[in-house]
Write a protein that holds these residues in place. Structure first.
Motif, PDB file in Angstrom:
ATOM      1  N   ILE A  99       0.839  -1.216   0.000  1.00 39.79           N
ATOM      2  CA  ILE A  99       0.000   0.000   0.000  1.00 39.79           C
ATOM      3  C   ILE A  99       0.865   1.254   0.000  1.00 39.79           C
ATOM      4  O   ILE A  99       0.618   2.206  -0.739  1.00 39.79           O
ATOM      5  CB  ILE A  99      -0.948   0.008   1.215  1.00 39.79           C
ATOM      6  CG1 ILE A  99      -1.666  -1.345   1.350  1.00 39.79           C
ATOM      7  CG2 ILE A  99      -1.942   1.157   1.106  1.00 39.79           C
ATOM      8  CD1 ILE A  99      -2.407  -1.769   0.128  1.00 39.79           C
ATOM      9  N   VAL A 100       1.879   1.270   0.870  1.00 39.62           N
ATOM     10  CA  VAL A 100       2.810   2.395   0.966  1.00 39.62           C
ATOM     11  C   VAL A 100       4.223   1.827   1.020  1.00 39.62           C
ATOM     12  O   VAL A 100       4.425   0.620   1.188  1.00 39.62           O
ATOM     13  CB  VAL A 100       2.526   3.279   2.198  1.00 39.62           C
ATOM     14  CG1 VAL A 100       1.170   3.970   2.074  1.00 39.62           C
ATOM     15  CG2 VAL A 100       2.598   2.455   3.477  1.00 39.62           C
ATOM     16  N   ALA A 101       5.202   2.714   0.922  1.00 33.55           N
ATOM     17  CA  ALA A 101       6.590   2.259   0.778  1.00 33.55           C
ATOM     18  C   ALA A 101       7.266   1.934   2.104  1.00 33.55           C
ATOM     19  O   ALA A 101       8.092   1.014   2.174  1.00 33.55           O
ATOM     20  CB  ALA A 101       7.402   3.313   0.037  1.00 33.55           C
ATOM     21  N   THR A 102       6.945   2.684   3.155  1.00 31.08           N
ATOM     22  CA  THR A 102       7.680   2.514   4.411  1.00 31.08           C
ATOM     23  C   THR A 102       6.716   2.409   5.589  1.00 31.08           C
ATOM     24  O   THR A 102       5.548   2.819   5.506  1.00 31.08           O
ATOM     25  CB  THR A 102       8.629   3.701   4.669  1.00 31.08           C
ATOM     26  OG1 THR A 102       7.848   4.876   4.929  1.00 31.08           O
ATOM     27  CG2 THR A 102       9.543   3.934   3.475  1.00 31.08           C
TER      28      THR A 102
ATOM     29  N   LYS B 262       2.198   4.505   9.136  1.00 31.62           N
ATOM     30  CA  LYS B 262       1.750   5.107  10.389  1.00 31.62           C
ATOM     31  C   LYS B 262       1.114   6.467  10.131  1.00 31.62           C
ATOM     32  O   LYS B 262       0.031   6.775  10.653  1.00 31.62           O
ATOM     33  CB  LYS B 262       2.927   5.240  11.355  1.00 31.62           C
ATOM     34  CG  LYS B 262       2.549   5.819  12.704  1.00 31.62           C
ATOM     35  CD  LYS B 262       3.743   5.817  13.648  1.00 31.62           C
ATOM     36  CE  LYS B 262       3.343   6.379  15.016  1.00 31.62           C
ATOM     37  NZ  LYS B 262       4.484   6.349  15.972  1.00 31.62           N
ATOM     38  N   TYR B 263       1.778   7.311   9.338  1.00 30.47           N
ATOM     39  CA  TYR B 263       1.232   8.631   9.038  1.00 30.47           C
ATOM     40  C   TYR B 263      -0.122   8.515   8.351  1.00 30.47           C
ATOM     41  O   TYR B 263      -1.070   9.256   8.669  1.00 30.47           O
ATOM     42  CB  TYR B 263       2.194   9.413   8.149  1.00 30.47           C
ATOM     43  CG  TYR B 263       3.331  10.071   8.888  1.00 30.47           C
ATOM     44  CD1 TYR B 263       3.080  10.953   9.938  1.00 30.47           C
ATOM     45  CD2 TYR B 263       4.654   9.824   8.537  1.00 30.47           C
ATOM     46  CE1 TYR B 263       4.120  11.559  10.624  1.00 30.47           C
ATOM     47  CE2 TYR B 263       5.697  10.431   9.215  1.00 30.47           C
ATOM     48  CZ  TYR B 263       5.427  11.294  10.259  1.00 30.47           C
ATOM     49  OH  TYR B 263       6.456  11.892  10.931  1.00 30.47           O
ATOM     50  N   ALA B 264      -0.238   7.608   7.405  1.00 36.07           N
ATOM     51  CA  ALA B 264      -1.485   7.471   6.669  1.00 36.07           C
ATOM     52  C   ALA B 264      -2.615   6.996   7.576  1.00 36.07           C
ATOM     53  O   ALA B 264      -3.731   7.514   7.539  1.00 36.07           O
ATOM     54  CB  ALA B 264      -1.307   6.498   5.506  1.00 36.07           C
TER      55      ALA B 264
ATOM     56  N   ALA C   3       2.255  14.869   5.175  1.00 30.05           N
ATOM     57  CA  ALA C   3       2.439  13.509   4.664  1.00 30.05           C
ATOM     58  C   ALA C   3       1.180  12.666   4.815  1.00 30.05           C
ATOM     59  O   ALA C   3       0.838  11.864   3.937  1.00 30.05           O
ATOM     60  CB  ALA C   3       3.610  12.854   5.403  1.00 30.05           C
ATOM     61  N   SER C   4       0.460  12.829   5.942  1.00 30.87           N
ATOM     62  CA  SER C   4      -0.744  12.025   6.170  1.00 30.87           C
ATOM     63  C   SER C   4      -1.772  12.259   5.070  1.00 30.87           C
ATOM     64  O   SER C   4      -2.337  11.305   4.504  1.00 30.87           O
ATOM     65  CB  SER C   4      -1.353  12.359   7.527  1.00 30.87           C
ATOM     66  OG  SER C   4      -0.469  12.009   8.567  1.00 30.87           O
ATOM     67  N   ALA C   5      -2.031  13.529   4.752  1.00 32.30           N
ATOM     68  CA  ALA C   5      -3.021  13.847   3.726  1.00 32.30           C
ATOM     69  C   ALA C   5      -2.579  13.339   2.358  1.00 32.30           C
ATOM     70  O   ALA C   5      -3.398  12.845   1.573  1.00 32.30           O
ATOM     71  CB  ALA C   5      -3.252  15.356   3.690  1.00 32.30           C
ATOM     72  N   ALA C   6      -1.299  13.431   2.059  1.00 34.16           N
ATOM     73  CA  ALA C   6      -0.800  12.993   0.758  1.00 34.16           C
ATOM     74  C   ALA C   6      -0.948  11.489   0.566  1.00 34.16           C
ATOM     75  O   ALA C   6      -1.084  11.013  -0.570  1.00 34.16           O
ATOM     76  CB  ALA C   6       0.669  13.397   0.606  1.00 34.16           C
ATOM     77  N   LEU C   7      -0.936  10.739   1.665  1.00 29.23           N
ATOM     78  CA  LEU C   7      -1.010   9.282   1.579  1.00 29.23           C
ATOM     79  C   LEU C   7      -2.440   8.754   1.643  1.00 29.23           C
ATOM     80  O   LEU C   7      -2.663   7.558   1.445  1.00 29.23           O
ATOM     81  CB  LEU C   7      -0.188   8.658   2.716  1.00 29.23           C
ATOM     82  CG  LEU C   7       1.325   8.887   2.630  1.00 29.23           C
ATOM     83  CD1 LEU C   7       1.993   8.537   3.955  1.00 29.23           C
ATOM     84  CD2 LEU C   7       1.933   8.068   1.494  1.00 29.23           C
TER      85      LEU C   7
END
Length: 566
Positions: free
Chosen positions: A376-379, A384-386, A398-402
């Motif tokens: 889903i995401v790279a790291t 966690k941020y997402a 970062a949270s909003a971008a993910l």
């Protein structure tokens, strides 16, 4: 013997009346009058039949029993349960919910008010022993315990989700018992270790007041760096003025702004703030006030936050910094079994939404790594941020971008929190899994929302109202997840408390922090207690969500001191 009601005896100061009631609330008119000195023996005599005690307030009724060596298995706390039923959307049509405010809506004189929502982040915690309290009721008549029980049982029976409400009321009432038992037993605390920690960080305890040596040295560094020999770093106005005079464009003395200062004073100020906070919150004066006979006994406030999270009325038990956790030490021959639920809120969201993909990610001990492994995401940091952005409503960074990736991967989970956010923006109430409902915005807020939606509204007013609506939406978005996580934690503790009774040596709960528990256990059964903690977590998940694929993973440590827990 389903219920035993305990109420004040109007004919005898300090005395009580005991009477029995059936599951449907039918109360036996016969009463047993008991003097205060005889109450522990009477409760112990009736406790062998495993009743559910019904009383006005566990914080009032249970401590005298504990001091007499009497513990009860179950209770129904009418005040705690009244608050839930009064506001729950599940029981909104009940007579209890629609009745005018009465004596059951008042707090006891020494009880702090519930914490209000902080709409910029999450629900705040109340931990202020000086917080104002509402005046007690002026009516001196005894509370109508049988009548209130009848109203509450009727509210549950007529609720849209009676099963969920019954579980919530039982868990909330058990939480009230646990809070008093933890205060009575206390958390083991080594005063000598605490003093050594403070001395190592701050210097020796000042004999006549004043700053400890390390803070005094930092004060001189700050004054020298800012070329202000009389500056007082403990005074926010003085420090703010000093920073501005030195040429720094700051609006506050917060750590966040100080970190942006490119100057040698920055590091000294940050260290000063950290150590000053430690001294004021958990220094020698705190130790003298709160640690007695090798035990820390804070006053926990179940349901002290509107989401159902606990608060404390002084002592700061829910905010113990890592720096002093080495002072929390098991007694000789005992151990601390410390467990915390890994990524509890995302797991709760997966279970609530029945999102199979998110549940699959949570089958790993580290849910965030499961999100990465699913591509889903790279790291892990991105995961966690997402995830926290989805729960807390991040709109920037970062949270909003993910969020787009998270929405595609976990549509049911994201849809649940998005629906809660939109409801909040419309001024509607949202409800946790078991039935605790959020407070509604006040009438003025609703009027402003309607006015901004009408023709001719000023553009500035519209923007302001929409911003407030989005803030409230972030609150309701988090409320449903955080509140349900609090319900899971209550069920976890209740199951653990029940299971610990079967373990030899009387291991017992001594600490609770949202998603973390601590049990003080004899060393020879500590590993058994660790298994019991894990089993209780499985039971809590099953109680709330049935046969869910979501696994509520725990980090469990058996240690001699709190600072060694994983």
């Amino acid at each position: 013997m389903p219920y035993v009601l305990l109420e004040d005896d109007p004919a005898r100061a300090g005395g009580v009346l005991l009477r029995h009631a059936s599951d449907d609330g039918l109360v036996d008119p016969a009463t047993e009058a008991v003097a205060a000195r005889d109450l522990p023996a009477a409760v112990a005599r009736l406790e062998v039949d495993h009743p559910r005690w019904v009383w006005d307030d566990t914080a009032r009724r249970y401590p005298p029993l504990l001091r007499a060596g009497v513990r009860v298995e179950r209770c129904h706390d009418l005040r705690l349960c009244h608050t839930i039923l009064r506001h729950s959307a599940y029981s909104a049509t009940s007579d209890l919910a629609r009745a005018p405010r009465g004596p059951w809506d008042h707090r006891r004189p020494d009880e702090p008010p519930p914490a209000e929502p902080d709409l910029l982040d999450e629900l705040t915690l109340l931990d202020d022993p000086g917080a104002p309290v509402a005046p007690p009721p002026t009516d001196d008549a005894p509370l109508d315990v049988p009548g209130e029980l009848t109203r509450q049982l009727a509210a549950v029976t007529g609720a849209t989700e009676p099963g969920r409400l019954r579980l919530l009321l039982a868990a909330e009432s058990t939480g009230g018992l646990i809070a008093q038992e933890m205060r009575h037993d206390g958390m083991p605390w080594d005063v000598a270790a605490h003093d050594a920690i403070l001395t190592g960080l701050l210097g020796a305890r000042p004999r006549t007041g004043g700053r400890p040596a390390r803070l005094e040295a930092l004060t001189e560094q700050i004054r020298t760096a800012l070329v202000q020999p009389t500056l007082n770093p403990d005074s926010q106005p003085d420090l703010l003025r000093g920073l501005r005079l030195a040429g720094f464009d700051v609006s506050s003395t917060s750590k966040w702004e100080i970190r942006e200062i490119d100057h040698p004073v920055r590091d000294a100020l940050l260290e000063y703030k950290t150590l000053s906070r430690l001294l004021s919150a958990n220094g020698w004066a705190w130790m003298d006030t709160w640690i007695h006979d090798g035990r820390f006994r804070p006053e926990y406030v179940p349901g002290g936050v509107v989401s159902g999270r606990w608060a404390t009325n002084g002592g700061g038990a829910l905010q113990l910094p890592a720096a002093i956790r080495g002072a929390v030490r098991a007694d000789p021959g005992w151990r601390l079994v410390v467990a915390d639920a890994a990524q509890l809120e995302p797991r709760v969201l997966a279970a609530m939404s029945r999102d199979a993909a998110m549940a699959a990610a949570g089958r790993q001990a580290d849910l965030y790594q499961g999100v990465v492994d699913a591509g889903i995401v790279a790291t892990r940091s991105d995961a966690k941020y997402a995830m926290l952005g989805a729960i807390y409503g991040a709109t920037t960074g970062a949270s909003a971008a993910l969020m787009p990736q998270l929405t595609r991967a976990y549509p049911q989970a994201v849809a649940l929190v998005e629906a809660a956010a939109r409801a909040g923006e419309r001024g509607e109430v949202v409800t946790t899994w078991l039935g605790r409902s959020s407070p509604a915005p006040d009438a003025a807020w609703q009027d402003e929302l309607r006015a901004a939606s009408g023709e001719g509204a000023a553009a500035d007013d519209v923007r302001m109202v929409r911003r407030r609506a989005r803030d409230w939406g972030r609150f309701t978005r988090n409320f449903v997840v955080q509140g349900t996580a609090a319900e899971w934690a209550l069920c976890w503790m209740a199951a653990l408390r029940r299971r610990l009774r079967d373990v030899e040596g009387r291991p017992h709960l001594v600490f609770f922090l949202h998603d973390e528990v601590m049990v003080h256990s004899p060393a020879d059964v500590a590993d058994q207690v660790a298994d019991v903690v894990r089993d209780a977590a499985v039971e809590a998940g099953r109680l709330l969500f049935g046969a869910t694929p979501v696994e509520f993973a725990l980090n469990v440590s058996v240690v001699e001191s709190y600072d060694r827990a994983k």
